[in-house]
Design an enzyme around this catalytic site. Structure first.
Site, PDB file in Angstrom:
ATOM      1  CE  LYS A 180     -62.896 -25.973  -1.558  1.00  0.00           C
ATOM      2  NZ  LYS A 180     -64.317 -26.327  -1.610  1.00  0.00           N
ATOM      3  N   GLY A 194     -65.784 -41.423   0.280  1.00  0.00           N
ATOM      4  CA  GLY A 194     -65.276 -40.621   1.403  1.00  0.00           C
ATOM      5  C   GLY A 194     -66.443 -40.270   2.308  1.00  0.00           C
TER       6      GLY A 194
END
Ligand code: PHE
Length: 349
Positions: free
Chosen positions: A73, A176
């Site tokens: 990540k 979103g």
């Protein structure tokens, strides 16, 4: 906490001055993958923490999705309430691209909270190790949402005895990119009562478009519905929140929904079925890797994304049969699948 990441790089962006964190959790099964998150944190160390936890979860996510990848990540840690100008944003993404490029391919990034496919083009100016550019596999969010729907059908089958979503009630927390697609797919599936919320009031239009009732995030979280669908930032399920929940089940694409692993036990004790996010949210990485690395057809990829429902059904069944939580069952299955794949890689040598 023991440190079991392969490599973690923290660098002050040469152009932006922002803290850039790239956490590579595992490359045992192959290149680590995981999105680039660009959000505000009270302190940059919270961003480091997030990157460590999210990258570890990506390792399980990739294994559970049957992919020859590990987890990683990137976090670009913005200070509280910082809005970047377009130039600052480009600089930050170029900085992240440089750090990713320095890892020489052991990790590749993609979109995540706060970034989208267009940003992958900007990162791509500095490194080839990036998925989901619009001229490659593009926006992964409809595919993540398709995986969520497959997961919701598995949850409905386990909890209510039928995978049919028609007439069931859902509370979608976060509209979103992925949350909006999930809401649309639920409306198309004939869901009965739909509630939706987002911290951004402008997202109300999305709720209206799909006939969902707009509520506050707090009311959405504790609504009396069949299934709560966390589709925003992680950490929404806490020791304090669990007693207030009024849903029968929880399944959504938000990463790291539990504030702490033990919260899974609290949900279990309350009789709320929690579908581990590492299984539910795999559709995006399945699509991006299948399309960009393996050149599979859309029909082949769609079938693999449907498979998320089968994997979740297996996890929920294993949890029921062993009287453990779905979280424990998913972790066991991830370990088993990773071991199996590692063994077949060895056999092929
Ligand atoms: N945000 C995606 C996830 O968490 C990250 C991603 C998507 C990475 C597509 C690579 C390709 O799964």
């Amino acid at each position: 906490m023991s440190f079991n990441h392969r490599r973690v790089v923290v660098e002050r962006g040469r152009r932006s001055g922002l803290p850039i964190v790239v956490a590579v959790h595992s490359t045992v099964l192959g290149q680590a993958i995981g999105g680039c998150r660009m959000v505000s944190y009270p302190d940059w160390r919270d961003g480091l923490d997030d990157a460590l936890r999210l990258s570890a979860a990506m390792t399980d996510k990739a294994a559970l999705a049957g992919l020859p990848h590990g987890g990683g990540k990137t976090v670009i840690a913005l200070p509280p309430d910082k809005a970047l100008s377009p130039v600052e944003r480009r600089d930050a993404l170029h900085d992240a691209g440089d750090v990713i490029n320095g890892l020489q391919g052991i990790y590749a990034t993609g979109p995540d909270v706060g970034t989208g496919p267009a940003d992958m083009v900007t990162i791509g100016a500095r490194t080839p190790y990036v998925f989901c550019r619009p001229d490659a596999s593009g926006d992964s969010s409809p595919h993540t949402a398709a995986g969520v729907l497959a997961a919701l059908r598995a949850v409905a089958a386990e909890r209510f005895g039928s995978p049919d979503l028609a007439g069931r009630s859902f509370a979608v927390l976060g509209l979103g990119r992925v949350g909006a697609h999930v809401l649309r797919l639920l409306a198309e599936a004939g869901a009965g009562n739909l509630l939706a919320a987002d911290v951004n009031p402008a997202r109300r239009a999305v709720a209206d478009e799909h006939g969902a009732t707009w509520t506050t995030p707090d009311d959405c979280l504790t609504a009396e519905v069949d299934v709560l669908v966390p589709a925003a930032l992680g950490g929404v399920l806490t020791r304090d929140v669990v007693p207030q929940l009024a849903c029968s089940a929880i399944a959504g694409p938000a990463n790291n929904q539990l504030d702490h692993p033990q919260t899974a036990d609290l949900l279990h004790e309350r009789g709320i079925l929690w579908a581990p996010d590492v299984v539910v949210s795999g559709g995006g990485i399945v699509h991006a890797t299948a399309a960009e690395l393996h050149h599979e057809t859309e029909a082949q990829i769609a079938a693999r994304i449907e498979g998320i429902g089968d994997t979740l059904a297996k996890v929920l069944r294993a949890a029921r049969e062993t009287s453990s939580t779905p979280a424990v069952a998913a972790a066991r299955l991830a370990e088993f699948l990773a071991g199996e794949r590692a063994a077949s890689m060895l056999a092929a040598c």
